[in-house]
Enzyme design. Structure first.
Site, PDB file in Angstrom:
ATOM      1  N   GLU A 128       6.384 -12.610 -22.396  1.00  0.00           N
ATOM      2  CA  GLU A 128       5.746 -13.747 -21.726  1.00  0.00           C
ATOM      3  C   GLU A 128       4.485 -14.273 -22.397  1.00  0.00           C
ATOM      4  OE1 GLU A 128       5.292 -13.146 -17.508  1.00  0.00           O
ATOM      5  OE2 GLU A 128       7.437 -13.229 -17.166  1.00  0.00           O
TER       6      GLU A 128
ATOM      7  N   GLU B 158      14.104 -10.231 -16.711  1.00  0.00           N
ATOM      8  CA  GLU B 158      13.376  -9.920 -15.471  1.00  0.00           C
ATOM      9  C   GLU B 158      13.788 -10.880 -14.378  1.00  0.00           C
ATOM     10  OE1 GLU B 158       9.078  -9.803 -15.533  1.00  0.00           O
ATOM     11  OE2 GLU B 158       9.020  -8.627 -17.382  1.00  0.00           O
TER      12      GLU B 158
HETATM   13  O1  C3G Z   1       5.189 -10.692 -11.625  1.00  0.00           O
HETATM   14  C1  C3G Z   1       5.847  -9.673 -11.857  1.00  0.00           C
HETATM   15  O2  C3G Z   1       6.131  -8.846 -10.989  1.00  0.00           O
HETATM   16  C2  C3G Z   1       6.311  -9.432 -13.277  1.00  0.00           C
HETATM   17  O3  C3G Z   1       6.635 -10.642 -13.903  1.00  0.00           O
HETATM   18  C3  C3G Z   1       6.126 -10.996 -15.137  1.00  0.00           C
HETATM   19  O4  C3G Z   1       4.899 -11.652 -14.937  1.00  0.00           O
HETATM   20  C4  C3G Z   1       4.768 -12.730 -14.141  1.00  0.00           C
HETATM   21  C5  C3G Z   1       3.551 -12.897 -13.513  1.00  0.00           C
HETATM   22  C6  C3G Z   1       3.319 -13.998 -12.745  1.00  0.00           C
HETATM   23  C7  C3G Z   1       4.320 -14.961 -12.572  1.00  0.00           C
HETATM   24  N1  C3G Z   1       4.086 -16.084 -11.809  1.00  0.00           N
HETATM   25  O5  C3G Z   1       3.028 -16.129 -11.124  1.00  0.00           O
HETATM   26  O6  C3G Z   1       4.926 -17.020 -11.773  1.00  0.00           O
HETATM   27  C8  C3G Z   1       5.551 -14.783 -13.213  1.00  0.00           C
HETATM   28  C9  C3G Z   1       5.759 -13.675 -13.978  1.00  0.00           C
HETATM   29  C10 C3G Z   1       5.768  -9.923 -16.108  1.00  0.00           C
HETATM   30  O7  C3G Z   1       6.555  -9.867 -17.276  1.00  0.00           O
HETATM   31  C11 C3G Z   1       5.721  -8.554 -15.475  1.00  0.00           C
HETATM   32  O8  C3G Z   1       4.875  -7.730 -16.242  1.00  0.00           O
HETATM   33  C12 C3G Z   1       5.257  -8.674 -14.048  1.00  0.00           C
HETATM   34  O9  C3G Z   1       5.013  -7.417 -13.457  1.00  0.00           O
END
Ligand code: C3G
Length: 563
Positions: free
Chosen positions: A383, A476
């Site tokens: 990401e 993911e």
């Molecule tokens: O959020 C999650 O649980 C997982 O998703 C991914 O990170 C994001 C964080 C924020 C948003 N968002 O706010 O859209 C989308 C994705 C990462 O690869 C992972 O490390 C994380 O734990």
């Protein structure tokens, strides 16, 4: 670089145990391996630097050997001192480094000191949240301000070893089975060995199973090929390993190797020429009190759960795990996507100096893990801000670096970009062999609306394939569920909601013949920095942090037994 290993002709000492640590003007015991953050409450948010000290003892007869100190991983910046003299330094976590201390070790007692700091840096590793917005929503205001979603643990997190070898020694071994022909059961095993200057002119023996070759080492690099008829291929059903042994007059190294091929085309990924669909997880190497310290029983537990749930793969999100994970994956037949420690990468990383560091990290990851049959893919980052124009050159360079090291495995970047929203157009994804994306339909977007989220996901994935014409791997997706919270109709944070979202997403993606896998985020709950989205843990685990199943685990076990 080979990991230190006890063999008939090599001696290894392990320095694990309680070291002395200078912390806030006190001398406290600290465990190695381990993270400092959960060993002492007052160190939870400390970045150091802390000075770790220990002594080790070397018998007279070993002190004249070739001696190297091997750190399996230190998070993150460190200086290494032996008997008061600085002998080495390192600046990236999760990857091994060695310090050659030949001639610097005294017979008897030696004083060993490592100064460790784990500072978050904007544009660095580990990455800190920039003051101004980039691409990662959700992390602003987090404490500690990590630009990623797992706790930034510090310390000497993996074993520290001292290895004594003869000066005429084996430096590295490369194994390549990619030209094998599985349909003919023909194994072609190329073995390349690098030896030290002192070993030139010696006789080398390479043994692979029953086969044996003897060669004179006229060059620092020796290459041999073994042709095996009726070879037993390494596969998920039969993860057979052949013992490989390289011998010099006074050195010896052994490896367990697997004969297998990986290939891919516009739609599929193949293991030994047969299409394989990746069922599994992104996960973390993390546990209460241990932080990111090496933990052997949990590795066994996690592999046992991967088998129980009928998964066949995992990604080492978001950094290379302890090498023992790969040893177990080789032995048990689990496929691994090996990820570089590149998470939270933003526009502040896109400069020549940081690019050099990132290229070096990739080289070091591939150098460590190249001989593991379980490793089927290299991921150069998770990401990143890959819709920024400067991302293009940066990631193209990382792709090429990985390819220079290894042409036999696909190289990928895991993107949160390239959705139907034009502003997320990924400028780098086109360089990679397989399109890996993280998607949170029904969670961060379409909150509480699984069906509408799935429709949007379908459109997104169709468009992705139309744009790229490459296999799509959904690395993911998922939903938080707090174990014990139930709700009908399914509500966000209930076990029912997570189970429904995960099952329906997988069923939808299984219908697309260009999707090569679905990895649920995440294997188990894990600790994060503090912010309003995370009540101490990220609760997207299919298992709780102590590895008990949520409702979704039973659903996956059944679903994955059928596909
Ligand atoms: O959020 C999650 O649980 C997982 O998703 C991914 O990170 C994001 C964080 C924020 C948003 N968002 O706010 O859209 C989308 C994705 C990462 O690869 C992972 O490390 C994380 O734990």
């Amino acid at each position: 670089m080979l990991k230190p290993k006890n063999t008939l002709k090599r001696i290894v000492q392990n320095l694990d145990g309680f070291w002395d640590c200078e912390i806030k003007e006190e001398n406290r015991p600290i465990a190695v391996p381990g993270s400092w953050n959960e060993q002492y409450q007052d160190l939870c948010y400390e970045e150091g630097p802390f000075t770790y000290k220990t002594t080790f003892y070397v018998p007279e007869e070993l002190s004249q050997k070739h001696i190297r100190l091997y750190f399996a991983a230190v998070n993150t910046d460190c200086d290494v001192f032996l008997n008061g003299e600085k002998v080495g330094e390192n600046h990236i976590g999760y990857l091994p480094f060695e310090v050659d201390v030949t001639g610097k070790v005294k017979p008897g007692e030696n004083e060993f000191k490592v100064v460790v700091e784990n500072r978050l840096k904007v544009g660095g590793f580990p990455s800190k949240v920039p003051d101004r917005g980039t691409h990662t929503v959700g992390f602003f205001g987090s404490f500690p301000p990590a630009n990623f979603d797992f706790f930034p643990y510090g310390g000497i997190i993996r074993p520290v070893l001292i290895e004594f070898t003869d000066h005429a020694r084996i430096l590295d071994i490369w194994v390549d089975t990619s030209e094998s022909e599985p349909e003919k059961k023909l194994g072609r095993v190329k073995v390349k060995v690098e030896v030290s200057e002192e070993a030139l002119g010696q006789e080398m023996t390479i043994k692979l199973g029953e086969a044996e070759k003897k060669i004179k080492t006229f060059d620092r690099f020796v290459e041999e090929e073994f042709i095996l008829e009726n070879a037993r291929f390494w596969s998920l059903e039969d993860p057979y390993l052949y013992p490989l042994k390289v011998e010099l007059e006074r050195d010896e190294y052994t490896l367990d190797i697997g004969i297998r091929t990986i290939s891919w085309d516009e739609k599929k990924l193949y293991l030994n020429g047969k299409p394989v669909f990746l069922k599994g997880f992104g996960k973390h190497e993390e546990f209460p009190v241990l932080g990111q310290g090496t933990f052997y029983p949990l590795m066994i537990k996690d592999f046992n759960l991967l088998k129980w749930i009928n998964a066949n793969s995992f990604r080492t999100s978001h950094y290379p795990y302890s090498e023992e994970w790969l040893d177990l994956a080789d032995r048990l037949g689990i496929l691994v996507i090996d990820e570089a420690p590149h998470v939270g990468i933003t526009r502040y990383h896109y400069n020549p100096e940081t690019q050099k560091i990132a290229e070096d990290n990739i080289r070091r990851m591939i150098d460590r893990d190249k001989n593991h049959p379980s490793v089927i893919m290299w991921s150069v980052a998770n990401e990143p801000e890959s819709n920024h124009p400067d991302a293009e050159g940066f990631f193209k360079a990382l792709y090429e670096t990985a390819k220079e090291m290894d042409r036999t495995r696909p190289v990928v970047m895991v993107s949160m970009m390239d959705t139907p929203d034009e502003r997320t157009r990924d400028v780098a994804l086109k360089y990679f062999d397989i399109v890996c994306v993280n998607r949170y339909y029904g969670w961060y977007i379409y909150q509480g609306r699984i069906e509408e989220g799935l429709q949007a996901l379908e459109k997104d994935i169709e468009e992705l394939y139309a744009r790229h014409r490459k296999p799509i791997f959904v690395t993911e997706f998922g939903a938080d569920a707090i174990a014990g919270i139930h709700y009908d109709p399914p509500q966000m944070f209930s076990e029912e909601y997570q189970a429904e979202l995960v099952e329906k997403t997988i069923r939808l993606l299984l219908k697309k013949d260009f999707v090569i896998g679905t990895h649920v985020w995440a294997f188990a709950d894990f600790k994060t920095p503090q912010n309003v989205r995370r009540p101490i843990l990220n609760y997207k685990g299919v298992f709780t942090r102590d590895r008990q199943p949520k409702l979704v685990a039973h659903v996956l076990r059944k679903l994955w037994s059928e596909v």
